[in-house]
Structure formats: C-alpha cells, structure tokens
Design an enzyme around this catalytic site. Structure first.
Site, short mmCIF file in Angstrom:
data_model
loop_
_atom_site.label_atom_id
_atom_site.label_comp_id
_atom_site.label_asym_id
_atom_site.label_seq_id
_atom_site.Cartn_x
_atom_site.Cartn_y
_atom_site.Cartn_z
N ASP A 11 0.83 -1.20 0.00
CA ASP A 11 0.00 0.00 0.00
C ASP A 11 0.87 1.26 0.00
OD1 ASP A 11 -2.89 0.87 0.31
OD2 ASP A 11 -1.89 2.07 1.85
N ASP A 69 -4.85 7.80 -1.19
CA ASP A 69 -5.97 7.20 -1.93
C ASP A 69 -6.84 8.31 -2.51
OD1 ASP A 69 -5.56 4.43 -0.69
OD2 ASP A 69 -5.93 5.65 1.09
N LYS A 92 -7.69 11.23 -0.34
CA LYS A 92 -7.86 10.72 1.02
C LYS A 92 -6.47 10.43 1.60
CE LYS A 92 -10.23 7.08 3.55
NZ LYS A 92 -9.01 6.34 3.93
MG MG Z 1 -4.44 2.86 0.46
#
Ligand code: MG
Length: 201
Positions: A125, A129, A141
């Site tokens: 990750d 986002d 985000k």
């Molecule tokens: Mg993410």
C-alpha cells in the site's frame, strides 16, 4: 492465470512481512485486467497490538507506523467490494456497495503493481488514496498521512510525488463509472477463508 470462481488472497506486504491478508474470489484474471471480489463478512488478517487487540483507526499514522508488525484476526465487515486492477499499474480501483448491494462509491487505492504468488497476489500500500462519490465528485484521502510517511522516511519526496502523479493520471483518465457497477457475484460462491500458508512471503 486464475479462473473465475477460484479463491485466492490479496496480501499487503510491509518491510518484508505480511500486514494485511484478504481472501477473495477471482472474477476475471487476464493479461489486461484483474478483477477480484472481496465479499462482506470475509475473515482477514490485519495489524493488531501485541496482545492481539484491534488497532483503532483513530491512532495517528505515526503511532500505527511504529507498531511492530504483528497481525491477527480481522474481518472485512459489511461492504461488498470489487477490486479492479490493471496489471502492472500502481493502483487498484475498488467498487464499494453496502451488504445488500447499494452502490456507495469508488476508491482508488494507490499501491505497488500487483505480483503473482502461489496463493494469489501481493502488493504494497502507498498510503494516499482517492475517493469518488456516486455523483462523481472526487477527493484525495489521507494526504496528511502521505506527508507523515515522508517525514518518517517510508517514502522519499520523489517517491511520494510519483504516487500522487499516479493518482492524478487516474483522475485524468477518469474511468468512472467502470461498467462493473451492476455486477453481482455468483450466489453459489462461498465466502473465502484464509488459506494455509497465508503468512509465508
Ligand atoms: Mg491505500
């Protein structure tokens, strides 16, 4: 390649260790497209405290960053989710519905290109986002968390700029709606469980 209905896992790897494990059902697995279904109620593995208790989302990014990487039992909860990942791309587009299939929006998860494993797919990750509402308004985000990640040395400023540029490219291409919004799973598919060996990297 996996076939439609196969049950695999998507894992998020962090510092060489598994940090999130999400059992999914394969919808499509082709050279040009990877689509996976993450059902409401799916048992997962996720970061936990040393005593196995869950980590509240209210913890700051820095506090979460400093945890020692222990994982324990979790659950995906009450969202039906379809993960659409262009092979080789540094993002995945997630469609979200409520458990009774009311569409709630798209999530662009910025992540390392997905790689294949014997039990499914691995990625990592990248914190930042994008959220797109059903009315097609969108927003970044966790921009603040990306700043924290730079400060804590997880990403260099150049790496963070590349992550943001990937998000900007998705917005410029604007793949919404995706054409998958009316998709529904085969009702015969069971909720996938965690396979043996989920922790082996
Ligand atoms: Mg993410």
């Amino acid at each position: 390649m996996w076939g439609s209905g196969d049950r695999v896992v998507v894992r998020y790897i962090r510092r060489g260790r598994v940090s999130w494990v999400r059992p999914v059902t394969v919808v499509e697995d082709r050279d040009d497209l990877n689509v996976l279904f993450l059902s409401a109620g799916t048992p997962t593995k996720e970061p936990v405290h040393d005593d196995g208790s869950p980590i509240p989302r209210s913890l700051t990014y820095e506090q979460r960053f400093q945890l020692d990487g222990r994982v324990g039992d979790g659950n995906w909860g009450g969202h039906q989710t379809l993960l659409i990942t262009p092979p080789g791309a540094a993002h995945s587009i997630w469609l979200f519905w409520t458990e009774p299939w009311e569409f709630t929006g798209w999530y662009v998860n910025l992540q390392e290109p997905q790689t294949r494993t014997p039990i499914g797919f691995d990625t990592s990750d990248q914190v930042l986002d994008i959220w797109v509402e059903p009315d097609l308004t969108w927003s970044w985000k966790d921009e603040d968390e990306l700043e924290d990640a730079i400060r804590l040395g997880r990403f260099s400023p150049d790496e963070a700029a590349a992550i943001r540029a990937e998000g900007e490219n998705v917005v410029a291409a604007w793949p919404f709606p995706t054409g998958w919004e009316d998709w529904r799973p085969d009702p015969a598919w069971p909720v996938p469980q965690l396979p043996v060996g989920w922790e082996r990297v």
